[in-house]
Design an enzyme around this catalytic site. Structure first.
Site, mmCIF file in Angstrom:
data_model
loop_
_atom_site.group_PDB
_atom_site.id
_atom_site.type_symbol
_atom_site.label_atom_id
_atom_site.label_comp_id
_atom_site.label_asym_id
_atom_site.label_seq_id
_atom_site.Cartn_x
_atom_site.Cartn_y
_atom_site.Cartn_z
ATOM 1 N N LYS A 139 20.462 5.587 -0.759
ATOM 2 C CA LYS A 139 20.773 4.864 -1.996
ATOM 3 C C LYS A 139 22.164 4.286 -1.843
ATOM 4 C CE LYS A 139 17.342 5.768 -4.956
ATOM 5 N NZ LYS A 139 16.565 4.699 -5.598
ATOM 6 N N ASP A 167 18.559 1.060 -0.617
ATOM 7 C CA ASP A 167 18.161 0.664 -1.965
ATOM 8 C C ASP A 167 19.400 0.478 -2.823
ATOM 9 O OD1 ASP A 167 16.955 0.182 -4.342
ATOM 10 O OD2 ASP A 167 15.897 2.104 -4.485
ATOM 11 N N GLU A 196 16.396 -2.759 -0.555
ATOM 12 C CA GLU A 196 15.723 -3.076 -1.824
ATOM 13 C C GLU A 196 16.690 -3.710 -2.809
ATOM 14 O OE1 GLU A 196 13.747 0.403 -3.500
ATOM 15 O OE2 GLU A 196 13.165 1.040 -1.493
ATOM 16 N N ASP A 219 11.415 -4.344 -5.496
ATOM 17 C CA ASP A 219 10.993 -3.119 -6.177
ATOM 18 C C ASP A 219 10.942 -3.397 -7.683
ATOM 19 O OD1 ASP A 219 10.706 -0.636 -7.330
ATOM 20 O OD2 ASP A 219 12.473 0.279 -6.440
ATOM 21 N N LYS A 241 5.553 1.613 -7.227
ATOM 22 C CA LYS A 241 5.710 2.909 -7.894
ATOM 23 C C LYS A 241 4.618 2.998 -8.955
ATOM 24 C CE LYS A 241 10.649 3.570 -7.253
ATOM 25 N NZ LYS A 241 11.589 2.455 -7.112
HETATM 26 MG MG LIG Z 1 14.318 0.753 -5.455
#
Ligand SMILES: [Mg+2]
Length: 330
Positions: A139, A167, A196, A219, A241
């Site tokens: 992240k 991300d 992302e 995303d 997701k």
């Molecule tokens: Mg993401």
């Protein structure tokens, strides 16, 4: 005869877990159980605070309403549509029905891209034990962009067969994104499978990718009304997701569109319990067999729920546990 039951669960989670602006102290959701003859299925409906538009209460009301119509529809022999339901409700119900109808294979893909929270030593250890393709996820965008760039660069330099998924959750301005890229050696950039949503807008993210040669993935965009699956230069993947996206059929449709366009589709978690997470691993195995899924979130929780994640030693809760209660349906 159709039967159904609903349960509410509440699992304590790692106190470190921050979702956007709030600490999540427990993960809550609904377990759906459906039965028809000798067949049965389970599903998980767990709107994610800060990400889902529906609340758990709204999801509960909707699933109760849908199931009562499902029960009646049996007598008129009609198939009841999942269209128009909240994404979490559509996903949980569709998984329960897929299990009931035997449409979801048992075998799962339990290989994950380990989430690295910035401590490279921890990651070395995990990667050492990893079989096959070495992919880790970091992240970025939570601290300084140059620091993110240095960490990514250091890992890519230290582990020559490592690829990274990054991300940024749309957190960078174009300047910050540039600052990140400045610290990543251009020779290593092709080992970033994708980053992302680096910037606030898709336009800015595209410009970043073009300028730096770092591939990107959509995303948040996948959940926006105007989104279409379309191949474009520097776009490597779409992240799906299901809890935030919708029914299993809709997710499969997105996966197929991505594959037709030459894009990766990455099944990813919304911090479901091990019940939902193992179903995501099965969906990944069945529909995206060549791609490592983004499911490394089980260890944020203190317990597993009904199903065991392969290799996990977390204690398993059954329906009689103190963290689960049956919902009274009147
Ligand atoms: Mg993401």
């Amino acid at each position: 005869m159709r039967e159904y039951r609903l349960y509410k669960y509440r699992i304590p989670v790692d106190s470190q877990l921050i979702l956007r602006n709030r600490f999540l102290k427990q993960r809550e959701g609904i377990i759906v159980y459906v039965k028809c003859g000798n067949n049965e299925g389970y599903g998980e409906i767990a709107p994610l605070p800060e990400f889902s538009e529906e609340t758990l209460e709204q999801a509960k009301e909707q699933v109760i309403d849908w199931l009562s119509r499902w029960d009646k529809a049996r007598q008129c022999n009609q198939k009841l549509s999942l269209d128009g339901l909240y994404p979490s409700v559509a996903f949980g119900l569709s998984c329960a029905l897929a299990e009931l109808k035997g449409k979801l294979n048992e075998e799962g893909n339990y290989q994950v891209a380990p989430l690295c929270y910035g401590d490279p030593d921890e990651l070395y250890q995990v990667l050492d034990n990893m079989q096959g393709e070495k992919v880790a996820k970091i992240k970025v965008g939570m601290y300084e962009a140059n620091r993110d760039g240095m960490i990514a660069n250091m890992l890519l330099e230290a582990i020559p067969d490592l690829s990274l998924r990054l991300d940024a959750n749309r957190s960078w301005t174009p300047e910050k994104a540039r600052m990140f890229a400045k610290y990543v050696n251009p020779e290593y950039r092709s080992r970033i499978q994708f980053l992302e949503e680096p910037c606030k807008t898709r336009e800015q993210s595209r410009a970043f990718a073009k300028e730096t040669g770092i591939a990107i993935a959509w995303d948040e965009s996948v959940r926006e009304a105007d989104f279409k699956v379309e191949a474009e230069t520097n776009l490597a993947a779409i992240i799906i997701k299901p809890t935030l996206v919708g029914s299993l059929d809709y997710c499969i449709d997105l996966i197929q569109q991505a594959h037709q366009q030459g894009l990766k589709a990455v099944i990813s978690s919304s911090i479901e319990s091990s019940l939902g997470l193992t179903q995501l691993a099965r969906i990944a195995k069945q529909y995206t067999p060549d791609t490592i899924a983004g499911l490394d979130t089980l260890n944020l929780m203190d317990y597993q729920l009904l199903r065991v994640w392969q290799g996990s030693t977390l204690p398993l809760l059954d329906l009689n546990s103190e963290f689960i209660s049956e919902i009274n349906i009147e």
